[in-house]
Design a protein around this motif. Structure first.
Motif, PDB file in Angstrom:
ATOM      1  N   UNK A 216       0.839  -1.209   0.000  1.00  0.00           N
ATOM      2  CA  UNK A 216       0.000   0.000   0.000  1.00  0.00           C
ATOM      3  C   UNK A 216       0.867   1.251   0.000  1.00  0.00           C
ATOM      4  N   UNK A 217       1.953   1.203   0.758  1.00  0.00           N
ATOM      5  CA  UNK A 217       2.865   2.339   0.814  1.00  0.00           C
ATOM      6  C   UNK A 217       3.524   2.573  -0.555  1.00  0.00           C
ATOM      7  N   UNK A 218       3.866   1.480  -1.224  1.00  0.00           N
ATOM      8  CA  UNK A 218       4.478   1.582  -2.554  1.00  0.00           C
ATOM      9  C   UNK A 218       3.517   2.252  -3.537  1.00  0.00           C
ATOM     10  N   UNK A 219       2.239   1.908  -3.434  1.00  0.00           N
ATOM     11  CA  UNK A 219       1.244   2.512  -4.325  1.00  0.00           C
ATOM     12  C   UNK A 219       1.188   4.020  -4.104  1.00  0.00           C
ATOM     13  N   UNK A 220       1.149   4.448  -2.849  1.00  0.00           N
ATOM     14  CA  UNK A 220       1.068   5.896  -2.572  1.00  0.00           C
ATOM     15  C   UNK A 220       2.308   6.613  -3.095  1.00  0.00           C
ATOM     16  N   UNK A 221       3.482   5.994  -2.892  1.00  0.00           N
ATOM     17  CA  UNK A 221       4.721   6.635  -3.337  1.00  0.00           C
ATOM     18  C   UNK A 221       4.788   6.725  -4.872  1.00  0.00           C
ATOM     19  N   UNK A 222       4.325   5.676  -5.546  1.00  0.00           N
ATOM     20  CA  UNK A 222       4.335   5.743  -7.012  1.00  0.00           C
ATOM     21  C   UNK A 222       3.313   6.760  -7.529  1.00  0.00           C
ATOM     22  N   UNK A 223       2.187   6.880  -6.845  1.00  0.00           N
ATOM     23  CA  UNK A 223       1.217   7.908  -7.221  1.00  0.00           C
ATOM     24  C   UNK A 223       1.838   9.300  -7.073  1.00  0.00           C
ATOM     25  N   UNK A 224       2.526   9.511  -5.958  1.00  0.00           N
ATOM     26  CA  UNK A 224       3.179  10.799  -5.710  1.00  0.00           C
ATOM     27  C   UNK A 224       4.267  11.074  -6.746  1.00  0.00           C
ATOM     28  N   UNK A 225       5.118  10.093  -6.922  1.00  0.00           N
ATOM     29  CA  UNK A 225       6.315  10.264  -7.746  1.00  0.00           C
ATOM     30  C   UNK A 225       5.964  10.459  -9.224  1.00  0.00           C
ATOM     31  N   UNK A 226       4.961   9.726  -9.705  1.00  0.00           N
ATOM     32  CA  UNK A 226       4.641   9.764 -11.131  1.00  0.00           C
ATOM     33  C   UNK A 226       3.573  10.795 -11.489  1.00  0.00           C
ATOM     34  N   UNK A 227       2.656  11.036 -10.574  1.00  0.00           N
ATOM     35  CA  UNK A 227       1.610  12.050 -10.769  1.00  0.00           C
ATOM     36  C   UNK A 227       1.175  12.173 -12.235  1.00  0.00           C
ATOM     37  N   UNK A 228       0.490  11.134 -12.727  1.00  0.00           N
ATOM     38  CA  UNK A 228       0.254  11.044 -14.174  1.00  0.00           C
ATOM     39  C   UNK A 228      -0.695  12.106 -14.743  1.00  0.00           C
ATOM     40  N   UNK A 229      -1.540  12.714 -13.925  1.00  0.00           N
ATOM     41  CA  UNK A 229      -2.370  13.814 -14.448  1.00  0.00           C
ATOM     42  C   UNK A 229      -1.498  15.069 -14.433  1.00  0.00           C
ATOM     43  N   UNK A 230      -0.636  15.152 -15.438  1.00  0.00           N
ATOM     44  CA  UNK A 230       0.486  16.099 -15.392  1.00  0.00           C
ATOM     45  C   UNK A 230       0.184  17.462 -16.006  1.00  0.00           C
ATOM     46  N   UNK A 231      -1.042  17.662 -16.488  1.00  0.00           N
ATOM     47  CA  UNK A 231      -1.336  18.970 -17.088  1.00  0.00           C
ATOM     48  C   UNK A 231      -1.852  19.999 -16.091  1.00  0.00           C
ATOM     49  N   UNK A 232      -2.072  19.584 -14.872  1.00  0.00           N
ATOM     50  CA  UNK A 232      -2.512  20.542 -13.861  1.00  0.00           C
ATOM     51  C   UNK A 232      -4.020  20.709 -13.820  1.00  0.00           C
ATOM     52  N   UNK A 233      -4.541  20.900 -12.610  1.00  0.00           N
ATOM     53  CA  UNK A 233      -5.976  21.175 -12.458  1.00  0.00           C
ATOM     54  C   UNK A 233      -6.200  22.660 -12.687  1.00  0.00           C
ATOM     55  N   UNK A 234      -7.344  22.997 -13.265  1.00  0.00           N
ATOM     56  CA  UNK A 234      -7.616  24.401 -13.595  1.00  0.00           C
ATOM     57  C   UNK A 234      -8.868  24.901 -12.891  1.00  0.00           C
ATOM     58  N   UNK A 235      -8.833  26.186 -12.553  1.00  0.00           N
ATOM     59  CA  UNK A 235      -9.979  26.797 -11.889  1.00  0.00           C
ATOM     60  C   UNK A 235     -10.100  28.255 -12.312  1.00  0.00           C
ATOM     61  N   UNK A 236     -11.310  28.816 -12.131  1.00  0.00           N
ATOM     62  CA  UNK A 236     -11.554  30.250 -12.321  1.00  0.00           C
ATOM     63  C   UNK A 236     -11.891  30.856 -10.962  1.00  0.00           C
ATOM     64  N   UNK A 237     -11.413  32.067 -10.723  1.00  0.00           N
ATOM     65  CA  UNK A 237     -11.679  32.726  -9.436  1.00  0.00           C
ATOM     66  C   UNK A 237     -13.007  33.484  -9.515  1.00  0.00           C
ATOM     67  N   UNK A 238     -13.915  33.161  -8.589  1.00  0.00           N
ATOM     68  CA  UNK A 238     -15.264  33.730  -8.632  1.00  0.00           C
ATOM     69  C   UNK A 238     -15.357  35.077  -7.927  1.00  0.00           C
ATOM     70  N   UNK A 239     -14.575  35.256  -6.855  1.00  0.00           N
ATOM     71  CA  UNK A 239     -14.564  36.547  -6.154  1.00  0.00           C
ATOM     72  C   UNK A 239     -13.162  36.792  -5.623  1.00  0.00           C
ATOM     73  N   UNK A 240     -12.843  38.059  -5.350  1.00  0.00           N
ATOM     74  CA  UNK A 240     -11.490  38.400  -4.899  1.00  0.00           C
ATOM     75  C   UNK A 240     -11.116  37.585  -3.656  1.00  0.00           C
ATOM     76  N   UNK A 241      -9.897  37.089  -3.647  1.00  0.00           N
ATOM     77  CA  UNK A 241      -9.408  36.289  -2.523  1.00  0.00           C
ATOM     78  C   UNK A 241      -8.121  36.926  -2.015  1.00  0.00           C
ATOM     79  N   UNK A 242      -8.100  37.252  -0.732  1.00  0.00           N
ATOM     80  CA  UNK A 242      -6.854  37.733  -0.153  1.00  0.00           C
ATOM     81  C   UNK A 242      -6.083  36.510   0.323  1.00  0.00           C
ATOM     82  N   UNK A 243      -4.892  36.337  -0.213  1.00  0.00           N
ATOM     83  CA  UNK A 243      -4.170  35.097   0.055  1.00  0.00           C
ATOM     84  C   UNK A 243      -2.709  35.407   0.342  1.00  0.00           C
TER      85      UNK A 243
END
Lengths: 64, 393
Positions: free
Chosen positions: B265-292
């Motif tokens: 199970x640990x190997x699975x988590x590490x390979x998920x982390x290391x390979x991160x196959x959804x490599x194009x990035x998640x995208x979002x739009x900002x709906x209201x001003x955010x102080x960050x």
């Protein structure tokens, strides 16, 4: 240690169950979180904090 | 951004430079200026912020092409992946039950049998053999077909169309056509489930359609999403994960020499982390001003979360570029974070645990049949992986 869950926020990822199955369960109809105990024993503290940390919906709060 | 030559498992070096520079940087993509969130902590905090929208029609959403959502009576619905709450939550909760931990865990014996049978076939067949076609694709396709109630004999059809849809170098027309093909297929199948319901997920959706809780169009849209996400992603993790392990023989040996479910199970988590196959990035739009953290993220701006570089954030994962199957990688964001986090992750974990825990024990001399630099990597894939992987033993 006191555990609070928010079923409205929960997205049923089930990761809390994987992290601490003696504390968290899922509703049969939709997988939403069910708290088995809101005052788990101290030896489960690490697992419970892990469950809160991996919850993608921030639906678990742990008060030490 | 391109990966470095000779480093097929690492994120593009440019992403690491930007991560070193700042947790949030403005970059120009698709002809607009968007926020790129480069570090782990900031990604988690913003991905779970409801003021960020997954709706592609919202101003600022980072998009390669002008958005044309399916019109009424024109193919399947878009699926809840591109919706915001509360509609997102309403639809998602209709399909969460089959992915519960205990129900997925109950599938372990049947997944083990699928994997064992395919390895029997490998061992009895000719070599070298393409691991993608002979093993990596059939496993999750068989599993998701059983779960959804999709006839497996149609696998060539949906695998080919998914592969076109997810190839970013295909024309937008070709990709839309591929999506339309799968959508039409699911729409028709939904008709069958309405007439002859069985004990499967699509029949459960058909029940909702009958009850008036869900349109047939949205049901088909959810079906498209689950069918594609259910086989492409895991298939890529199986093949790319195997290749990564073959390139790290010390790590592969740990899996080959154990039957400890915790280490697997640990190997699975590490390979998920290391390979991160959804490599194009998640995208979002900002709906209201955010102080960050002292900055203002403005309404109408776009945000991209490259999860691959967050999973290589040295603040979170010491020596992040080292593949170490014994590290605690469970807090990775390979499945995303926030309310849109991968619905099928328990099933993906189960399949990967069975595969990684079985394949190298049963074929301990498994090796590449071509040079590493001959392997066709999916640089142009919406999901990263390999197009083929000839192996022998």
């Amino acid at each position: 240690m006191k555990v609070i869950v928010d079923q409205d926020k929960c997205v049923a990822s089930g990761q809390c169950v994987t992290a601490a199955m003696d504390v968290f369960d899922q509703r049969d109809e939709d997988g939403i979180v069910v708290l088995l105990t809101d005052t788990p024993p101290d030896e489960l503290a690490v697992d419970v904090h892990q469950a809160a940390a991996v919850c993608p919906a921030l639906a678990i709060v742990v008060e030490d | 951004m391109a990966r470095a030559a000779g480093c097929p498992f690492d994120p593009p070096p440019k992403l690491r430079e930007l991560q070193d520079e700042a947790p949030l940087v403005k970059v120009d993509v698709f002809g607009q200026s968007v926020w790129l969130v480069t570090r782990y902590d900031e990604q988690r905090r913003l991905m779970s912020d409801p003021r960020l929208s997954s709706d592609v029609t919202k101003p600022g959403y980072p998009n390669q092409q002008p958005v044309q959502l399916p019109k009424d009576d024109d193919g399947p619905g878009i699926g809840f992946i591109l919706m915001d709450d509360p509609e997102h939550a309403r639809l998602r909760r209709m399909v969460t039950a089959p992915f519960m931990i205990k129900r997925v865990e109950a599938m372990r014996p049947q997944v083990q049998k699928i994997v064992d049978d395919l390895i029997d076939d490998l061992l009895a067949g000719p070599k070298p053999v393409d691991l993608v076609q002979a093993f990596a694709l059939p496993i999750p396709s068989l599993v998701i077909c059983q779960l959804l109630g999709v006839p497996y004999e149609d696998h060539d059809f949906f695998q080919v169309n998914s592969s076109i849809l997810l190839r970013t170098t295909e024309t937008i027309e070709a990709r839309n056509k591929a999506r339309g093909n799968i959508g039409g297929y699911l729409h028709e199948l939904m008709g069958d489930k309405l007439e002859n319901p069985k004990d499967d997920l699509l029949s459960g959706l058909a029940e909702r359609v009958r009850a008036g809780e869900l349109s047939r169009k949205d049901a088909a849209g959810i079906g498209v999403l689950l069918l594609i996400a259910g086989h492409e992603t895991t298939a890529n993790m199986i093949a790319l994960g195997t290749l990564a392990l073959l390139e790290h023989p010390d790590q592969l040996a740990k899996l080959r020499d154990t039957d400890d479910p915790k280490l697997i199970a640990s190997a699975v988590e590490e390979l998920l982390r290391y390979l991160n196959i959804t490599h194009n990035g998640r995208r979002r739009a900002i709906l209201e001003d955010i102080e960050f953290d002292g900055q203002i993220l403005k309404a109408g701006e776009g945000v991209i979360f490259p999860n691959d570089i967050a999973n290589r954030d040295p603040e979170m994962f010491p020596e992040p570029d080292t593949l170490d199957l014994t590290r605690d990688a469970r807090r990775h964001v390979a499945f995303g974070f926030g309310v849109h986090q991968c619905l099928g992750q328990p099933l993906a974990r189960l399949e990967l645990q069975v595969v990684y825990g079985t394949l190298y024990r049963r074929i301990p001399t498994l090796r590449r049949a071509i040079e590493l630099d001959e392997v066709p990597f999916k640089h142009d894939g919406a999901v990263y992986g390999v197009y083929s992987l000839p192996v022998t033993w």
